[in-house]
Structures are given as C-alpha cells and as structure tokens.
Design a protein around this motif. Sequence first.
Motif, short mmCIF file in Angstrom:
data_model
loop_
_atom_site.label_atom_id
_atom_site.label_comp_id
_atom_site.label_asym_id
_atom_site.label_seq_id
_atom_site.Cartn_x
_atom_site.Cartn_y
_atom_site.Cartn_z
N ASP A 170 -1.75 6.66 0.67
CA ASP A 170 -3.06 6.07 0.97
C ASP A 170 -3.22 5.82 2.47
O ASP A 170 -4.31 6.00 3.02
CB ASP A 170 -3.25 4.76 0.19
CG ASP A 170 -3.32 4.98 -1.31
OD1 ASP A 170 -3.77 6.07 -1.73
OD2 ASP A 170 -2.94 4.07 -2.07
N GLY A 181 -2.90 -2.62 -0.19
CA GLY A 181 -3.01 -2.07 -1.53
C GLY A 181 -4.08 -2.75 -2.35
O GLY A 181 -4.59 -3.82 -1.97
N PRO A 182 -4.42 -2.17 -3.49
CA PRO A 182 -5.54 -2.68 -4.28
C PRO A 182 -5.25 -3.95 -5.07
O PRO A 182 -6.17 -4.64 -5.48
CB PRO A 182 -5.84 -1.53 -5.23
CG PRO A 182 -4.53 -0.81 -5.38
CD PRO A 182 -3.86 -0.93 -4.04
N ILE A 187 0.85 -1.19 0.00
CA ILE A 187 0.00 0.00 0.00
C ILE A 187 0.88 1.24 0.00
O ILE A 187 1.89 1.31 0.71
CB ILE A 187 -0.97 0.00 1.20
CG1 ILE A 187 -1.90 1.21 1.13
CG2 ILE A 187 -0.23 -0.06 2.53
CD1 ILE A 187 -3.07 1.12 2.08
N HIS A 188 0.49 2.21 -0.80
CA HIS A 188 1.26 3.46 -0.88
C HIS A 188 1.09 4.25 0.41
O HIS A 188 0.00 4.32 0.98
CB HIS A 188 0.79 4.28 -2.08
CG HIS A 188 1.76 5.34 -2.48
ND1 HIS A 188 1.92 6.50 -1.75
CD2 HIS A 188 2.65 5.40 -3.49
CE1 HIS A 188 2.85 7.25 -2.32
NE2 HIS A 188 3.31 6.60 -3.38
N ASP A 234 -4.06 9.09 3.94
CA ASP A 234 -5.45 9.48 3.68
C ASP A 234 -6.40 8.85 4.68
O ASP A 234 -7.36 9.50 5.14
CB ASP A 234 -5.85 9.09 2.26
CG ASP A 234 -5.29 10.03 1.20
OD1 ASP A 234 -4.81 11.12 1.57
OD2 ASP A 234 -5.32 9.65 0.01
N VAL A 235 -6.17 7.59 5.05
CA VAL A 235 -7.03 6.93 6.04
C VAL A 235 -6.86 7.60 7.40
O VAL A 235 -7.85 7.87 8.10
CB VAL A 235 -6.71 5.42 6.12
CG1 VAL A 235 -7.49 4.76 7.27
CG2 VAL A 235 -7.03 4.73 4.80
N ILE A 273 -5.52 -2.06 6.36
CA ILE A 273 -5.55 -1.55 4.98
C ILE A 273 -4.38 -2.09 4.19
O ILE A 273 -3.25 -2.14 4.67
CB ILE A 273 -5.57 -0.01 4.96
CG1 ILE A 273 -4.40 0.58 5.75
CG2 ILE A 273 -6.89 0.52 5.51
CD1 ILE A 273 -4.30 2.09 5.64
#
Length: 199
Positions: free
Chosen positions: A171, A194-195, A167-168, A174-175, A192
């Motif tokens: 990101d 990554g996608p 995950i970047h 942002d959470v 969390i």
Amino acid sequence: MTSHSHTLDPIVVTGATGSVGRAVVAGLIQAGRPVRAVSRRPDRADLPPEAQVVAGDLAEPATLEPALAGAAQLVLIALPDTVTEVVEQARGAGVEHIVVVSSGAVTAGFDTTYNLLVEQVVTASGLDWTIVRPGEFATNALLMWGPSIRSHRRVVEPFPDQPGSPIHEADIADVILVDLLHPQRRGRIDTIVGPDRLT
C-alpha cells in the motif's frame, strides 16, 4: 532546468531491494516506465529484468552519478547525513521531482532529527517534491515477533493493548506510484496508515 517528457526518462528508485522499493519497481515496470533500481549489491538485487539495476549507495553520493544521469524523478529513502549532496547531485543531473519516503513519526512530532531533516532539504531544494510518511510497516511484526514465535511459540510485547494501525508495504508503494505518475500530486505531504486499529 532540464525539461523531461516524463514518459521516456528513467525514474530512479533508491532502496529498490527493500520491501517497498521492490513493489515500486514492479509497479513502474507494469506502468511501462523505465526504472533505474539503485542497489549497493547489484549482483544480488534479484529484480525483474526490465529494471536497470545500477550500483550506488546513498551513504556515498558520488556513486549515484550513473543512476541519476538523465533521470526525471527520484524516489529517495531518508539518509540525513548525505541528503544535501544527494539532492545537489539530483538537481545537477536534471531530476525534476523527488518523492521522499519519510515516516509518520514526523507527523506525530517524534522524529525531528532524521526523516524531518531529509524533508527539509528536499522541500528547500527548488525541485518539485512529494513526501510520503508511512506509519508502522506491517511486516515489522515478522521481524520483531517471528524469532520468538519460532523458538518459543510466544510473543513478548510490553504494551499488548496499545493499538496501532500497521500499513502493508504494498500500500505504501501504491501511494508512491501515484505520486510519481500523477503530476498534480506534487507538493503533497501524505501520512498513511493501515485501515484498522489493532492491538
């Protein structure tokens, strides 16, 4: 407990000069929130001028007193050895809400002695809390593989086919920002990743 307006009181960000912390600081400034960025070396912090950079070290909780004074919220990087003292200081300063930056390894059951201990102290503190458990940071690949790519143009990886979902750091930030700015997200534990699953 001290009552804060949540619109005027500072938000304290530990780990403010790290890849996630920098993005949190920038996002809070963009949202118009006052930020106190904690750094062990304020003269080298290189953060936006809108941020109030304050000297402090989680390993020495007494140094955090100026950063926490009058603050409403705290972004806490895990350091189990001193977390009890840090949380006590935060409570005494009137902090109402702590966002813990933990690890997805807690969710997976691999971390029972580091980030989990920090989570347990915060959730038992009587303060409002939110926990963010990020998985593998995307830029860790730069640290692990960058030197061998630059020196030998190769990557040494014992399990190249093992998938992961990095995950970047933006990101993750942002959470954390949503958790800070939206009170209805208090009491959450979010893991969390990554996608995409990548090898």
